[in-house]
Design a protein around this motif. Sequence first.
Motif, PDB file in Angstrom:
ATOM      1  N   ASP A  65     -38.579  39.445  40.312  1.00 23.98           N
ATOM      2  CA  ASP A  65     -39.282  40.562  40.940  1.00 23.98           C
ATOM      3  C   ASP A  65     -38.229  41.506  41.502  1.00 23.98           C
ATOM      4  OD1 ASP A  65     -41.997  39.865  40.588  1.00 23.98           O
ATOM      5  OD2 ASP A  65     -41.899  38.450  42.267  1.00 23.98           O
ATOM      6  N   ASP A  66     -38.481  42.781  41.380  1.00 24.56           N
ATOM      7  CA  ASP A  66     -37.608  43.818  41.945  1.00 24.56           C
ATOM      8  C   ASP A  66     -36.159  43.684  41.477  1.00 24.56           C
ATOM      9  OD1 ASP A  66     -39.782  44.835  43.445  1.00 24.56           O
ATOM     10  OD2 ASP A  66     -39.445  43.287  44.961  1.00 24.56           O
ATOM     11  N   PHE A  67     -35.960  43.229  40.219  1.00 23.67           N
ATOM     12  CA  PHE A  67     -34.587  43.136  39.709  1.00 23.67           C
ATOM     13  C   PHE A  67     -34.024  44.543  39.563  1.00 23.67           C
ATOM     14  CE2 PHE A  67     -31.279  43.228  36.564  1.00 23.67           C
ATOM     15  CZ  PHE A  67     -30.491  42.164  36.946  1.00 23.67           C
ATOM     16  N   SER A  68     -32.770  44.706  39.980  1.00 25.00           N
ATOM     17  CA  SER A  68     -32.107  45.992  39.779  1.00 25.00           C
ATOM     18  C   SER A  68     -30.621  45.778  39.505  1.00 25.00           C
ATOM     19  CB  SER A  68     -32.291  46.915  40.986  1.00 25.00           C
ATOM     20  OG  SER A  68     -31.602  46.412  42.107  1.00 25.00           O
ATOM     21  N   ALA A  69     -30.080  46.708  38.785  1.00 23.07           N
ATOM     22  CA  ALA A  69     -28.640  46.787  38.537  1.00 23.07           C
ATOM     23  C   ALA A  69     -28.253  48.213  38.906  1.00 23.07           C
ATOM     24  CB  ALA A  69     -28.313  46.492  37.080  1.00 23.07           C
ATOM     25  N   VAL A  70     -27.677  48.365  40.077  1.00 22.44           N
ATOM     26  CA  VAL A  70     -27.355  49.699  40.590  1.00 22.44           C
ATOM     27  C   VAL A  70     -25.845  49.890  40.567  1.00 22.44           C
ATOM     28  CG1 VAL A  70     -27.506  51.233  42.576  1.00 22.44           C
ATOM     29  CG2 VAL A  70     -29.421  49.705  42.032  1.00 22.44           C
ATOM     30  N   ALA A  71     -25.404  50.829  39.764  1.00 15.34           N
ATOM     31  CA  ALA A  71     -23.984  51.176  39.705  1.00 15.34           C
ATOM     32  C   ALA A  71     -23.751  52.372  40.607  1.00 15.34           C
ATOM     33  CB  ALA A  71     -23.582  51.503  38.271  1.00 15.34           C
ATOM     34  N   ASP A  72     -22.713  52.271  41.449  1.00 10.32           N
ATOM     35  CA  ASP A  72     -22.451  53.373  42.373  1.00 10.32           C
ATOM     36  C   ASP A  72     -21.035  53.927  42.267  1.00 10.32           C
ATOM     37  OD1 ASP A  72     -21.067  51.304  43.542  1.00 10.32           O
ATOM     38  OD2 ASP A  72     -22.357  51.175  45.303  1.00 10.32           O
ATOM     39  N   ASP A  73     -20.268  53.381  41.339  1.00 13.25           N
ATOM     40  CA  ASP A  73     -18.907  53.884  41.147  1.00 13.25           C
ATOM     41  C   ASP A  73     -18.566  53.790  39.660  1.00 13.25           C
ATOM     42  OD1 ASP A  73     -16.412  54.903  41.768  1.00 13.25           O
ATOM     43  OD2 ASP A  73     -15.623  53.028  42.578  1.00 13.25           O
ATOM     44  N   PHE A  74     -17.936  54.822  39.134  1.00  6.73           N
ATOM     45  CA  PHE A  74     -17.604  54.872  37.714  1.00  6.73           C
ATOM     46  C   PHE A  74     -16.141  55.267  37.545  1.00  6.73           C
ATOM     47  CE2 PHE A  74     -22.079  55.800  38.190  1.00  6.73           C
ATOM     48  CZ  PHE A  74     -22.661  54.975  37.245  1.00  6.73           C
ATOM     49  N   ILE A  75     -15.460  54.539  36.703  1.00  9.21           N
ATOM     50  CA  ILE A  75     -14.075  54.836  36.354  1.00  9.21           C
ATOM     51  C   ILE A  75     -14.079  55.152  34.859  1.00  9.21           C
ATOM     52  CG2 ILE A  75     -11.706  53.945  36.269  1.00  9.21           C
ATOM     53  CD1 ILE A  75     -12.762  51.845  38.444  1.00  9.21           C
ATOM     54  N   VAL A  76     -13.560  56.311  34.501  1.00 14.67           N
ATOM     55  CA  VAL A  76     -13.672  56.778  33.125  1.00 14.67           C
ATOM     56  C   VAL A  76     -12.289  57.003  32.531  1.00 14.67           C
ATOM     57  CG1 VAL A  76     -14.652  58.558  31.625  1.00 14.67           C
ATOM     58  CG2 VAL A  76     -15.789  57.983  33.782  1.00 14.67           C
ATOM     59  N   GLU A  77     -12.124  56.541  31.312  1.00 10.51           N
ATOM     60  CA  GLU A  77     -10.918  56.812  30.533  1.00 10.51           C
ATOM     61  C   GLU A  77     -11.345  57.019  29.089  1.00 10.51           C
ATOM     62  OE1 GLU A  77      -7.646  53.905  29.088  1.00 10.51           O
ATOM     63  OE2 GLU A  77      -7.040  54.617  31.090  1.00 10.51           O
ATOM     64  N   GLY A  78     -11.448  58.264  28.674  1.00  9.33           N
ATOM     65  CA  GLY A  78     -11.890  58.573  27.315  1.00  9.33           C
ATOM     66  C   GLY A  78     -13.306  58.094  27.073  1.00  9.33           C
ATOM     67  N   ASP A  79     -13.470  57.216  26.068  1.00 15.35           N
ATOM     68  CA  ASP A  79     -14.790  56.700  25.724  1.00 15.35           C
ATOM     69  C   ASP A  79     -15.131  55.402  26.457  1.00 15.35           C
ATOM     70  OD1 ASP A  79     -13.112  54.906  24.447  1.00 15.35           O
ATOM     71  OD2 ASP A  79     -14.087  55.072  22.500  1.00 15.35           O
ATOM     72  N   ARG A  80     -14.271  54.999  27.384  1.00 14.25           N
ATOM     73  CA  ARG A  80     -14.503  53.759  28.141  1.00 14.25           C
ATOM     74  C   ARG A  80     -14.926  54.111  29.570  1.00 14.25           C
ATOM     75  NH1 ARG A  80      -9.827  49.468  28.540  1.00 14.25           N
ATOM     76  NH2 ARG A  80      -8.845  51.304  29.406  1.00 14.25           N
ATOM     77  N   VAL A  81     -15.971  53.411  30.031  1.00 14.64           N
ATOM     78  CA  VAL A  81     -16.484  53.588  31.381  1.00 14.64           C
ATOM     79  C   VAL A  81     -16.559  52.211  32.029  1.00 14.64           C
ATOM     80  CG1 VAL A  81     -18.446  54.320  32.802  1.00 14.64           C
ATOM     81  CG2 VAL A  81     -17.880  55.590  30.709  1.00 14.64           C
ATOM     82  N   VAL A  82     -15.997  52.104  33.218  1.00 15.57           N
ATOM     83  CA  VAL A  82     -16.162  50.898  34.031  1.00 15.57           C
ATOM     84  C   VAL A  82     -17.101  51.284  35.161  1.00 15.57           C
ATOM     85  CG1 VAL A  82     -15.034  49.202  35.520  1.00 15.57           C
ATOM     86  CG2 VAL A  82     -13.856  50.044  33.461  1.00 15.57           C
ATOM     87  N   SER A  83     -18.193  50.538  35.271  1.00  9.40           N
ATOM     88  CA  SER A  83     -19.134  50.801  36.362  1.00  9.40           C
ATOM     89  C   SER A  83     -19.104  49.618  37.320  1.00  9.40           C
ATOM     90  CB  SER A  83     -20.547  51.044  35.831  1.00  9.40           C
ATOM     91  OG  SER A  83     -20.982  49.973  35.039  1.00  9.40           O
ATOM     92  N   LEU A  84     -19.115  49.942  38.596  1.00 11.74           N
ATOM     93  CA  LEU A  84     -19.112  48.934  39.654  1.00 11.74           C
ATOM     94  C   LEU A  84     -20.416  49.062  40.422  1.00 11.74           C
ATOM     95  CD1 LEU A  84     -15.485  49.584  40.928  1.00 11.74           C
ATOM     96  CD2 LEU A  84     -16.245  47.863  39.265  1.00 11.74           C
ATOM     97  N   GLY A  85     -21.043  47.930  40.693  1.00  4.47           N
ATOM     98  CA  GLY A  85     -22.314  47.987  41.387  1.00  4.47           C
ATOM     99  C   GLY A  85     -22.791  46.616  41.823  1.00  4.47           C
TER     100      GLY A  85
END
Length: 144
Positions: A65-85
């Motif tokens: 119930d109420d499952f969420s995956a919230v990313a609040d920080d993104f690190i970008v290098e070209g076509d690669r994205v690292v999301s932290l949450g």
Amino acid sequence: MSKAVQIVQAFYDAVSRADAATVVSLLHPDLHWTEAEGFPYYSGTWRRPQEVLDKLLVPLVRDWDDFSAVADDFIVEGDRVVSLGVYSGVNKATGKAMRAPFAHVWRVADGKLARFDMYTDTLLIDRAMQQRHAGGSDGARIGS
């Protein structure tokens, strides 16, 4: 915001709405999707968008119930994205709440999400899914 981050954010937004059609539309047909080993839904690397729906999103809706995956920080290098949450939710079977930080590594190709690798503390999720042992506590007590 870069185009790659916009695509990743669109994925999180679609998951939060339980919008399966949009989730699948954002995934590259030549997919490489790997959940963290030890995660309850891990079963190797998935290669088709439908596998993400069937092996991850359907079980999440079924089990939480109420499952969420919230990313609040993104690190970008070209076509690669690292999301932290943070993942959060309440397990339907146990009633236990869960909160687990995550790092996701994404690769975007042809305007679609082509690769996903998850890093999280799977033990925090597992604990929320486990019933207490009958007649006992979750841990030993000193002096008892």
